[in-house]
Design a protein around this motif. Structure first.
Motif, PDB file in Angstrom:
ATOM      1  N   ARG A  84      -3.195  -0.657   8.093  1.00  0.00           N
ATOM      2  CA  ARG A  84      -3.471   0.364   7.079  1.00  0.00           C
ATOM      3  C   ARG A  84      -2.652   0.081   5.822  1.00  0.00           C
ATOM      4  N   LYS A  85      -3.253   0.304   4.669  1.00  0.00           N
ATOM      5  CA  LYS A  85      -2.570   0.111   3.391  1.00  0.00           C
ATOM      6  C   LYS A  85      -2.453   1.423   2.616  1.00  0.00           C
ATOM      7  N   ASP A  86      -2.767   2.546   3.297  1.00  0.00           N
ATOM      8  CA  ASP A  86      -2.760   3.848   2.624  1.00  0.00           C
ATOM      9  C   ASP A  86      -1.473   4.637   2.861  1.00  0.00           C
ATOM     10  N   GLN A  88      -0.297   5.685   5.630  1.00  0.00           N
ATOM     11  CA  GLN A  88      -0.352   6.485   6.848  1.00  0.00           C
ATOM     12  C   GLN A  88      -0.216   5.575   8.066  1.00  0.00           C
ATOM     13  N   ALA A  97     -14.587   1.929   3.028  1.00  0.00           N
ATOM     14  CA  ALA A  97     -13.520   0.926   2.924  1.00  0.00           C
ATOM     15  C   ALA A  97     -14.058  -0.493   3.012  1.00  0.00           C
TER      16      ALA A  97
END
Length: 155
Positions: A84-86, A88, A97
């Protein structure tokens, strides 16, 4: 239990034949209409129902989840095979995405919401989740309200 059938996703750019336990996640609005998204994997109440109750348990959290559009899964540590790059640790894996245009759907009422053919449906109404077994593979059986098992899942 695995059931083999042709399942076609409503998304404009995503048409595949696949197997899954499909669900629909909805938020009932003040006029009785329901804003919803498709959820591809593990829509059973023992998983998706408990995830929704544990992690998406306020109007704001449900709205944020639905705003992202249709998804593969709502609780994962990956996004299409990548970390994940958000920011979270866990969250949804949206079709957007990977470049697909799959916005939320607005149905005028519960009957229209139930008409799309998923195996399980969830409606967030008045601060609570309501789950339904759609009896997708049984002819002439109406959606049946079912209980979501107790207990936190996937902290």
């Amino acid at each position: 239990m695995l059931v083999t059938s042709k399942l076609y996703h409503r998304c404009k750019t995503h048409k595949t034949q696949t197997m899954a336990t499909r669900g629909r996640i909805g938020l009932e609005l003040s006029d009785g209409s329901i804003l919803s998204v498709y959820h591809h994997w593990d829509a059973y109440t023992s998983w998706l129902g408990r995830i929704l109750q544990t992690h998406y348990n306020t109007q704001e959290k449900v709205s944020d989840l639905i705003d992202g559009g249709d998804m593969s899964v709502c609780w994962t540590d990956k996004v299409w095979g990548e970390d994940r790059k958000d920011g979270q640790k866990y969250g949804p894996e949206y079709y957007s995405a990977r470049g697909e245009d799959c916005p939320p759907r607005l149905d005028r009422d519960q009957d229209e919401f139930f008409s799309d053919g998923e195996e399980f449906s969830y409606i967030f109404r008045n601060g609570n989740w309501f789950a339904y077994d759609m009896h997708q593979f049984e002819d002439l059986v109406a959606p049946e309200p079912i209980e979501i098992p107790e207990g936190v899942l996937a902290c």
